[in-house]
Enzyme design. Structure first.
Site, PDB file in Angstrom:
ATOM      1  N   SER A 134     -12.032   0.112   2.751  1.00  0.00           N
ATOM      2  CA  SER A 134     -11.235   0.047   1.331  1.00  0.00           C
ATOM      3  C   SER A 134     -12.295   1.225   0.617  1.00  0.00           C
ATOM      4  O   SER A 134     -12.413   2.323   0.786  1.00  0.00           O
ATOM      5  CB  SER A 134     -11.579  -1.469   0.676  1.00  0.00           C
ATOM      6  N   ARG A 149     -10.371 -11.210 -11.056  1.00  0.00           N
ATOM      7  CA  ARG A 149     -10.399 -11.766  -9.584  1.00  0.00           C
ATOM      8  C   ARG A 149      -9.270 -12.293  -9.136  1.00  0.00           C
ATOM      9  O   ARG A 149      -8.753 -11.872  -7.976  1.00  0.00           O
ATOM     10  CB  ARG A 149     -11.629 -12.780  -9.402  1.00  0.00           C
ATOM     11  N   ASP A 170      -0.627  -3.877   4.302  1.00  0.00           N
ATOM     12  CA  ASP A 170      -1.706  -3.585   3.020  1.00  0.00           C
ATOM     13  C   ASP A 170      -0.876  -2.772   2.108  1.00  0.00           C
ATOM     14  O   ASP A 170      -0.318  -1.487   2.299  1.00  0.00           O
ATOM     15  CB  ASP A 170      -2.782  -2.725   3.769  1.00  0.00           C
ATOM     16  N   HIS A 196      -4.257  -6.083   2.663  1.00  0.00           N
ATOM     17  CA  HIS A 196      -5.633  -5.374   2.788  1.00  0.00           C
ATOM     18  C   HIS A 196      -6.962  -5.959   3.204  1.00  0.00           C
ATOM     19  O   HIS A 196      -7.577  -5.476   3.799  1.00  0.00           O
ATOM     20  CB  HIS A 196      -5.828  -4.970   1.173  1.00  0.00           C
ATOM     21  N   ASP A 197      -6.700  -7.376   2.850  1.00  0.00           N
ATOM     22  CA  ASP A 197      -7.982  -8.238   3.608  1.00  0.00           C
ATOM     23  C   ASP A 197      -7.933  -7.969   5.132  1.00  0.00           C
ATOM     24  O   ASP A 197      -9.245  -8.439   5.686  1.00  0.00           O
ATOM     25  CB  ASP A 197      -7.731  -9.778   3.315  1.00  0.00           C
TER      26      ASP A 197
END
Lengths: 389, 389
Positions: A153, A223, A318, A351-352
């Protein structure tokens, strides 16, 4: 599999001012870092690991916390003895970036010019600024060339920047789940998150430390927004669906759905340990990264400076930094006839995924490091031969 | 093309309490609505248009504002003389929903039980509640059966609910850019938006009217989040790219990118006219809609009640309610052997496309209404024959 066990952070102070992209400079700063494994005699086995938004130098191993609980490094599944980045072979460095809230000099620290916390006065830093600061740390550790520089990332952006700013100082560049620049939508999400923080009355223009408060509500919303973009739509659906916490609608604005409970929990937790000014700084570094900009938008031209060999990895679901973004980098490297390996991993976690266990992903990185190791061993052998002769 | 010109809202008061899905009821309420065109003698040409999150009964035509400016209806490109929903043929009704801030009874109005604004006490309403209220308006206007009930997005959910709750009261159901239920990600975005409002200190638990403030910051962030989901990634990129407002980075947290300027402007504007309690209520109605839930999740079983003919339209780049969501409805209708027409429009504008001019979209709706008109004319002719006989 063996573990690194308990690890300890180290820190290094730099007294020479660091000139920043903005024109400002930081007079005096500290970088906090961790190292795992041993640097070999010819200093050819060093690997630099770069962190993303909410992580730190604590890449692998564990901290024992005062309450007896353990804090495991954010890439502990990737880095350690016998792991894909094998600390029995490589000397691995994790470094915390300037502006962070995890140890390196940041907005919470005292501004030597005023004697008060930097707060809003902490300068806006860029990916390139971080790389220059990291290069100084490498100098201080006596590492002239890394076997590999690697990140996921935002960490991948730093790795890419390393290959452009210090092309001779890394033999391999590993860019995981990253992008050559943020899309308009990426910037939009970052800006909404920043607006949530900036308009929180407890933000006090960034100088909330003096008021004994933190802009928790803003940081919490920021967040929550970010978290949605880290997960894939399908993964979220699989994990939470439309499951109701109490089996029926509450007809109020408390928690109906499990996903609400999950996101609010993530937001609450984050807002308790993360610094709002750091969040602002790091999202700006993300927004600003665009190495092609100074080449009229031509990424191939921008990447012509790179000399390293590359591994790029992306993940099918992602949608923050989609595979197409990695493919742009691959294409630009190929246009420059650079050696590049690319793996697109079919993984459900969005994405994680770059932080998670996935057999094909881990095997890809492991086999790439095996290659690096063979080269390093040959390189070390050759160097020894030279010394022996 | 002719225009409807200046139009005026009307209102109707209902004294009989409306029992809501939650078990609560609204004792006494007003619905504001507009009508365009003329109801024919046999009352067979009525069309009901249902609004989405931030719209109202002001579907078409213009209001002249006090400052001389004009407020054009939100679907004025769709509804009017000679337009796809042709008001020379149809008697079109736009109705504002309960809980809105645009005229029908909502949280800003006086709660007869307390003599103060409803605020947080306004009951949570569902898509089904709205439909029941709309049916009462239809009763009052003497319309037993609509030629068509039509809506986009949340309005499409209401149209679908009409086909299930009052299957004999509509001959055609037009569901545009909609979904049979929100996805986990849809709910997640709604909840973050709600959290931004609920945690704004100016929200005061929903009773901010008494404090002379509105939770503008929260509402602004909520709108910015929503707005990102209405646009497609590509459309945003085409319109704003990474264009900088001042040609260079500002190294601060003001406006760097044009997209930031655009989104903040949208957020500011929205927070000046929209009511926060209404935003909460409408997003809950979205979250709760799930007609299949009471059929064990089986949408085909749920839609078995429908008798209308259907037109569904989706847009290729809509990632909020993607084409696949419309296809679920189409499949469930086909499973029930209902007559359904489906158009998937290749349009770049994301979810917002349902509000915009697009030749193929407009032609699709126009030709569908031509069909309805021919049927209506035949129906009217047949009815006249019966009367004549």
């Amino acid at each position: 599999m063996k573990s690194l066990g308990v690890v300890s952070p180290q820190s290094m102070q730099f007294r020479e001012p660091l000139k920043l992209t903005s024109g400002a400079s930081i007079a005096d700063y500290t970088l906090v870092y961790e190292t795992y494994g041993e640097l070999n005699a010819d200093r050819s086995n060093a690997v630099l690991i770069l962190h993303a938004l909410n992580a730190s130098h604590h890449v692998a191993g564990v901290y024992l916390k005062e309450d007896g609980s353990k804090s495991v490094g954010w890439w502990d599944n990737m880095v350690g003895p016998g792991k894909p980045v094998d600390t029995d072979r490589f000397f691995v460095i994790g470094v915390n970036n300037l502006g962070s809230c995890f140890g390196s000099t940041g907005p919470m620290h005292t501004n030597p010019a005023t004697g008060k916390p930097y707060g809003a006065d902490f300068p806006v830093v860029t990916v390139e600024d971080w790389v220059h600061a990291q290069a100084r740390l490498a100098d201080a550790l006596g590492i002239t060339q890394f076997a590999a520089v690697m990140g996921g990332s935002l960490g991948g952006m730093q790795a890419l920047a390393w290959s452009l700013l210090y092309p001779e100082r890394l033999r391999h560049c590993l860019v995981i789940a990253s992008t050559p620049k943020l899309s308009t939508q990426n910037i939009a999400f970052n800006d909404v998150a920043r607006q949530a923080i900036l308009t929180d009355p407890d933000f006090h223009g960034g100088d909330y430390y003096a008021h004994g408060v933190v802009p928790k509500n803003g940081l919490r919303v920021a967040r929550m927004i970010g978290h949605i973009t880290y997960l894939s739509d399908d993964d979220m659906a699989d994990r939470f669906g439309r499951e109701l916490r109490s089996g029926q609608y509450q007809f109020g604005f408390g928690i109906d759905f499990e996903i609400e409970s999950y996101l609010r929990y993530q937001g609450d937790k984050f807002s308790e340990y993360f610094d709002a000014n750091t969040y602002l700084l790091i999202t700006k570094a993300l927004d600003y990264f665009d190495p092609a900009a100074s080449h009229g938008g031509d990424l191939s031209q921008a990447l012509a400076a790179a000399q390293a060999q590359f591994l790029l990895v992306s993940f099918s679901t992602d949608w923050r930094f989609a595979p197409a973004r990695s493919r742009e980098i691959v294409q630009a490297l190929v246009n420059n006839r650079r050696r590049v390996t690319y793996a697109e991993i079919d993984a459900p976690h969005g994405h994680d995924a770059f932080l998670l266990e996935d057999a094909r992903y881990m095997a890809t990185v492991r086999s790439y490091y095996d290659k690096i190791w063979r080269e390093t061993a040959l390189f070390a052998g050759a160097a020894e031969s030279v010394v022996a002769a």
